[in-house]
Design a protein around this motif. Structure first.
Motif, mmCIF file in Angstrom:
data_model
loop_
_atom_site.group_PDB
_atom_site.id
_atom_site.type_symbol
_atom_site.label_atom_id
_atom_site.label_comp_id
_atom_site.label_asym_id
_atom_site.label_seq_id
_atom_site.Cartn_x
_atom_site.Cartn_y
_atom_site.Cartn_z
ATOM 1 N N ILE A 194 40.954 27.961 33.724
ATOM 2 C CA ILE A 194 41.129 29.313 34.267
ATOM 3 C C ILE A 194 42.087 30.108 33.388
ATOM 4 N N TYR A 195 41.729 31.377 33.116
ATOM 5 C CA TYR A 195 42.580 32.306 32.381
ATOM 6 C C TYR A 195 42.883 33.512 33.281
ATOM 7 N N ASN A 196 44.141 33.965 33.278
ATOM 8 C CA ASN A 196 44.544 35.125 34.067
ATOM 9 C C ASN A 196 45.319 36.110 33.213
ATOM 10 N N ARG A 214 40.583 37.752 35.814
ATOM 11 C CA ARG A 214 40.549 36.286 35.803
ATOM 12 C C ARG A 214 39.215 35.818 35.248
ATOM 13 N N TRP A 215 39.269 34.782 34.438
ATOM 14 C CA TRP A 215 38.077 34.161 33.846
ATOM 15 C C TRP A 215 38.078 32.693 34.252
ATOM 16 N N GLU A 277 33.904 40.312 41.773
ATOM 17 C CA GLU A 277 33.723 39.006 41.127
ATOM 18 C C GLU A 277 32.262 38.800 40.770
#
Length: 382
Positions: A194-196, A214-215, A277
């Motif tokens: 997860i990337y934020n 977020r990814w 999303e």
């Protein structure tokens, strides 16, 4: 169609359940301990539903004890790191037609009831982040890894494995009553990273605006692979009853965008958020065990200082999924009979589909979904 209620008051902690405690040391360091479940999946289908070949029930949970360390590197920069253990548990129930079967007759299908038992060897994940603050502006970035050292893979021993034969095969457990635990197995699947990225602008003393992106790398969770073995005298497993089963997922990465406005003073904080999303499940891969689409979710939250050391907050969110139309599905139930007619030739497309877990009932159709969420949070500060 179906409905259900999820709540975090369970053990191990379920979705949205979180317990944490932290403390600061001087002006430079802070440490915290937390217990939560970063990933969970809990589904149960009605008995006799057409979903039986994809899923009857699923309970995957991952309990994570975590230690977090934050460092004020300068007046403007903070960095943090949080290593976690992941203790997974799993319980899966689904039906599988016999090898060579040309039909989806429930009387011939075997019921697989597979579960972990006891405490498993943990996996490890790592979260790192940084925040930059200057004047009214602040910017934050963070990364949470998939399980380290395994390419994101979790391998769970299935120490409580049972296969119930269909009525056409005489019914009963595949294992004899004299050896009820004759099966052993392993379940393998991947968890996402997860990337934020987030930024806040303090417009006035009381008003602030925040944007968050977020990814989530759901594309790593493409399938659940199950391998089973039995004693040498067990001739059915691997010859008529599959000992290698794949539950196809075929997920894709998901992107989450949020805009938030907050008003606060010393006693009260009120906020509103709008979240968009993207779908984690391509339309062609949708099935009753994995329904997802582009979602829009407005939410409101209210926080009040009850006492000098205690804050209470409550929030409500309503999520609406845009209708998802599955025209051509990746699932093709006829692939099983076609593969059987070729004698299980793995060079054929039908046998490849069966090996990948796609020789299951098609889920073509139009899907709708909405969800309500109510949250209550208590914060104690001393």
């Amino acid at each position: 169609s179906g409905s259900g209620t999820l709540q975090p008051f369970r053990w191990p902690l379920g979705p949205a359940g979180f317990i944490g405690i932290g403390a600061g040391f001087g002006h430079r360091f802070a440490i915290a301990l937390a217990l939560y479940s970063p990933f969970s999946s809990n589904l149960s289908m009605p008995e006799g539903a057409s979903t039986r070949y994809q899923l009857v029930s699923m309970d995957l949970n991952h309990l994570a004890p975590t230690v977090g360390l934050a460092i004020h590197a300068t007046d403007s920069i903070q960095i943090g790191v949080a290593p976690s253990f992941i203790f997974p548990t799993a319980h899966l129930v689904f039906k599988e037609r016999p090898l060579g079967s040309a039909s989806e007759d429930p009387a011939t299908a075997a019921t697989y009831d597979l579960a972990t038992q006891g405490i498993l060897v943990p996996a490890y994940i790592l979260s790192v982040g940084a925040q930059y603050r200057r004047g009214r502006f602040s910017l934050g970035i963070s990364y949470t890894s998939a399980p380290l050292g395994t390419g994101g893979m979790l391998n769970l021993p299935l120490e409580n494995a049972h296969i119930q034969l269909g009525s056409a095969a005489g019914g009963g457990d595949l294992c004899a009553s004299t050896n009820p635990n004759c099966l052993a197995g392993q379940m393998s699947y991947r968890l996402p990273s997860i990337y934020n990225l987030g930024a806040t602008w303090q417009a006035t003393k009381n008003w602030s605006v925040t944007g968050i992106a977020r990814w989530v790398r759901y594309g790593a969770h493409d399938k659940i692979v199950i391998l089973l073995s039995g004693p040498p005298g067990q001739t059915a497993l691997g010859s008529s009853i599959p000992d290698h089963v794949v539950l196809y997922r075929g997920f894709q990465d998901s992107f989450d965008l949020r805009g938030r406005v907050v008003w606060e003073n010393k006693q009260v904080r009120v906020g509103g958020t709008l979240r968009l999303e993207t779908s984690a499940v391509p339309a062609a891969n949708v099935n009753a065990a994995a329904i997802d689409g582009t979602k829009l979710e407005p939410s409101v939250a209210f926080e009040m200082r009850i006492w000098r050391q205690i804050r209470m907050s409550a929030g409500y969110a309503f999520l609406w999924m845009f209708p998802v139309d599955t025209g051509t599905s990746v699932f093709d139930p006829s692939a099983a009979s076609t593969c059987a007619s070729t004698g299980g030739d793995l060079s054929t497309a039908a046998c490849q589909a069966r090996m990948n877990g796609q020789a299951r009932p098609s889920a073509a159709g139009t899907y709708h979904q909405w969800r309500q969420t109510l949250s209550v949070i208590t914060t104690f500060a001393f």
